[in-house]
Design a protein around this motif. Structure first.
Motif, PDB file in Angstrom:
ATOM      1  N   LYS A  35     -23.901  22.732  17.230  1.00  0.00           N
ATOM      2  CA  LYS A  35     -24.583  21.928  18.230  1.00  0.00           C
ATOM      3  C   LYS A  35     -24.614  20.452  17.828  1.00  0.00           C
ATOM      4  O   LYS A  35     -24.887  20.112  16.679  1.00  0.00           O
ATOM      5  N   SER A  36     -24.320  19.569  18.781  1.00  0.00           N
ATOM      6  CA  SER A  36     -24.436  18.131  18.534  1.00  0.00           C
ATOM      7  C   SER A  36     -25.900  17.768  18.308  1.00  0.00           C
ATOM      8  O   SER A  36     -26.801  18.548  18.624  1.00  0.00           O
ATOM      9  N   PHE A  37     -26.128  16.584  17.748  1.00  0.00           N
ATOM     10  CA  PHE A  37     -27.518  16.182  17.573  1.00  0.00           C
ATOM     11  C   PHE A  37     -27.769  14.809  18.173  1.00  0.00           C
ATOM     12  O   PHE A  37     -26.859  13.999  18.344  1.00  0.00           O
ATOM     13  N   ASP A  38     -29.047  14.585  18.514  1.00  0.00           N
ATOM     14  CA  ASP A  38     -29.470  13.314  19.093  1.00  0.00           C
ATOM     15  C   ASP A  38     -29.815  12.332  17.984  1.00  0.00           C
ATOM     16  O   ASP A  38     -30.404  12.696  16.966  1.00  0.00           O
ATOM     17  N   VAL A  39     -29.457  11.078  18.210  1.00  0.00           N
ATOM     18  CA  VAL A  39     -29.786   9.993  17.287  1.00  0.00           C
ATOM     19  C   VAL A  39     -30.749   9.056  17.992  1.00  0.00           C
ATOM     20  O   VAL A  39     -30.573   8.739  19.179  1.00  0.00           O
ATOM     21  N   GLY A  40     -31.791   8.625  17.285  1.00  0.00           N
ATOM     22  CA  GLY A  40     -32.751   7.744  17.934  1.00  0.00           C
ATOM     23  C   GLY A  40     -33.700   7.085  16.960  1.00  0.00           C
ATOM     24  O   GLY A  40     -33.564   7.207  15.738  1.00  0.00           O
ATOM     25  N   LEU A  41     -34.672   6.386  17.519  1.00  0.00           N
ATOM     26  CA  LEU A  41     -35.706   5.748  16.723  1.00  0.00           C
ATOM     27  C   LEU A  41     -36.845   6.725  16.487  1.00  0.00           C
ATOM     28  O   LEU A  41     -37.199   7.509  17.370  1.00  0.00           O
ATOM     29  N   CYS A  42     -37.430   6.639  15.313  1.00  0.00           N
ATOM     30  CA  CYS A  42     -38.519   7.515  14.932  1.00  0.00           C
ATOM     31  C   CYS A  42     -39.685   6.650  14.454  1.00  0.00           C
ATOM     32  O   CYS A  42     -39.496   5.725  13.655  1.00  0.00           O
ATOM     33  N   VAL A  43     -40.894   6.946  14.928  1.00  0.00           N
ATOM     34  CA  VAL A  43     -42.070   6.171  14.551  1.00  0.00           C
ATOM     35  C   VAL A  43     -43.305   7.059  14.674  1.00  0.00           C
ATOM     36  O   VAL A  43     -43.314   8.019  15.456  1.00  0.00           O
ATOM     37  N   LEU A  44     -44.333   6.769  13.886  1.00  0.00           N
ATOM     38  CA  LEU A  44     -45.607   7.447  14.081  1.00  0.00           C
ATOM     39  C   LEU A  44     -46.240   6.934  15.368  1.00  0.00           C
ATOM     40  O   LEU A  44     -46.277   5.724  15.617  1.00  0.00           O
ATOM     41  N   GLN A  45     -46.746   7.853  16.188  1.00  0.00           N
ATOM     42  CA  GLN A  45     -47.324   7.452  17.468  1.00  0.00           C
ATOM     43  C   GLN A  45     -48.436   6.423  17.294  1.00  0.00           C
ATOM     44  O   GLN A  45     -48.521   5.443  18.047  1.00  0.00           O
ATOM     45  N   LYS A  46     -49.272   6.596  16.276  1.00  0.00           N
ATOM     46  CA  LYS A  46     -50.388   5.667  16.077  1.00  0.00           C
ATOM     47  C   LYS A  46     -49.905   4.270  15.679  1.00  0.00           C
ATOM     48  O   LYS A  46     -50.597   3.283  15.921  1.00  0.00           O
ATOM     49  N   PHE A  61     -31.164   7.342  21.686  1.00  0.00           N
ATOM     50  CA  PHE A  61     -30.263   6.327  22.246  1.00  0.00           C
ATOM     51  C   PHE A  61     -28.793   6.680  22.077  1.00  0.00           C
ATOM     52  O   PHE A  61     -27.927   5.969  22.572  1.00  0.00           O
ATOM     53  N   ALA A  62     -28.484   7.797  21.407  1.00  0.00           N
ATOM     54  CA  ALA A  62     -27.085   8.213  21.241  1.00  0.00           C
ATOM     55  C   ALA A  62     -27.047   9.672  20.812  1.00  0.00           C
ATOM     56  O   ALA A  62     -28.077  10.276  20.501  1.00  0.00           O
ATOM     57  N   SER A  63     -25.854  10.242  20.815  1.00  0.00           N
ATOM     58  CA  SER A  63     -25.664  11.601  20.300  1.00  0.00           C
ATOM     59  C   SER A  63     -24.341  11.634  19.542  1.00  0.00           C
ATOM     60  O   SER A  63     -23.492  10.754  19.706  1.00  0.00           O
ATOM     61  N   SER A  64     -24.188  12.647  18.696  1.00  0.00           N
ATOM     62  CA  SER A  64     -22.955  12.759  17.915  1.00  0.00           C
ATOM     63  C   SER A  64     -22.645  14.218  17.649  1.00  0.00           C
ATOM     64  O   SER A  64     -23.546  15.021  17.389  1.00  0.00           O
TER      65      SER A  64
END
Length: 296
Positions: free
Chosen positions: A266-277, A161-164
């Motif tokens: 290199k910039s990095f992506d910021v986001g939500l992380c969750v186990l797929q299950k 949802f964002a980058s920095s």
């Protein structure tokens, strides 16, 4: 196996304190001790080593912890699914992120989520962003805000949802950290006192950049958490590498500035992380779904 017993075991495994677990779970120390003894008898294995001063997980206890978390998560998912069928969701959601992420991103997320799911209890834990994905992967958190690594662990879902950018910062009064006349790039970066994160994506990217140039840096301090880096830099102790968004939201942003001659990291992506299950959980899926993905 009794779900409540498993919850007590998990809490004790996380706190490693009978008193603390008793307070958190609202049971007496004697009830907690008896529950653990019953589990150990059922499993025919010691789950904890304990004396008058310390409590530690045994190897068998650590193995059982993964099983216990999985069973409790499946039970909670089943409960949530039945609630969803009845058009109501109740339960809890644990979220892990850095302090910066908590007020940079999480405020709006929680505001929107609470508007749609007012009965969900939010358990927010903050700390070193380098631990964000590991905590989700280990089942310690339902969801986290994290920087996306170059390779995601198997079974982990990530929504950007964002980058920095990654930037080096120096104190406002940085006369000791200015490049010297005729100083080469390697000489500059070998001389400067660096304040870096102990681990994580920023450290990995910098290490790659340094190795490619055969530079052996002068590391003044290694810390956990980007906020601590900004604080140490503002005191004039060295220059530090942090995500640009950390500086923009820091209460010390007027006491630091972007360092001259930035390396190309290199910039990095910021986001939500969750186990797929875990996305099968209606509560987790509800929170996940209300965050819009930014693919730009």
């Amino acid at each position: 196996m009794d779900i409540e017993k498993l919850k007590l075991f998990i809490s004790l495994a996380e706190t490693l304190s009978f008193n603390r677990t008793s307070e958190l779970c609202h049971v007496s120390p004697s009830t907690l001790s008896r529950t653990i003894q019953q589990l150990e008898a059922q499993l025919n294995n010691r789950l904890f080593e304990r004396d008058n001063r310390t409590v530690t997980l045994t190897h068998q206890g650590n193995t059982f912890l993964g099983f216990a978390r999985d069973i409790v998560q499946q039970w909670e998912t089943a409960q949530e699914s039945m609630q969803a069928d009845a058009n109501k969701l109740k339960g809890s959601l644990s979220i892990y992120c850095s302090v910066t992420a908590s007020y940079s991103f999480l405020f709006d997320m929680l505001k929107n989520f609470r508007a749609h799911q007012p009965d969900i209890e939010i358990k927010l834990h903050t700390g070193d962003p380098a631990q964000a994905i590991d905590r989700v992967y280990a089942g310690e958190e339902d969801i986290s805000i994290a920087a996306k690594p170059d390779i995601l662990p198997s079974g982990v879902e990530f929504k950007r949802f964002a980058s920095s950018k990654l930037v080096f910062i120096s104190p406002i009064e940085d006369k000791f950290f200015m490049p010297l006349p005729n100083e080469s790039e390697a000489e500059l970066w070998q001389r400067l006192p660096l304040i870096l994160s102990e681990r994580g994506l920023a450290r990995q990217r910098l290490n790659q950049w340094l190795r490619a140039r055969s530079i052996k840096p002068s590391i003044y301090a290694q810390v956990a958490g980007n906020e601590a880096i900004v604080s140490m830099v503002s005191l004039g102790l060295g220059i530090g590498l942090v995500p640009e968004i950390v500086v923009a939201n820091s209460p010390l942003k007027n006491k630091v500035k972007v360092f001259q001659g930035q390396p190309d990291l290199k910039s990095f992506d910021v986001g939500l992380c969750v186990l797929q299950k875990r996305l099968r959980s209606p509560i987790i899926h509800s929170f996940w779904s209300q965050v819009k993905e930014n693919v730009g």
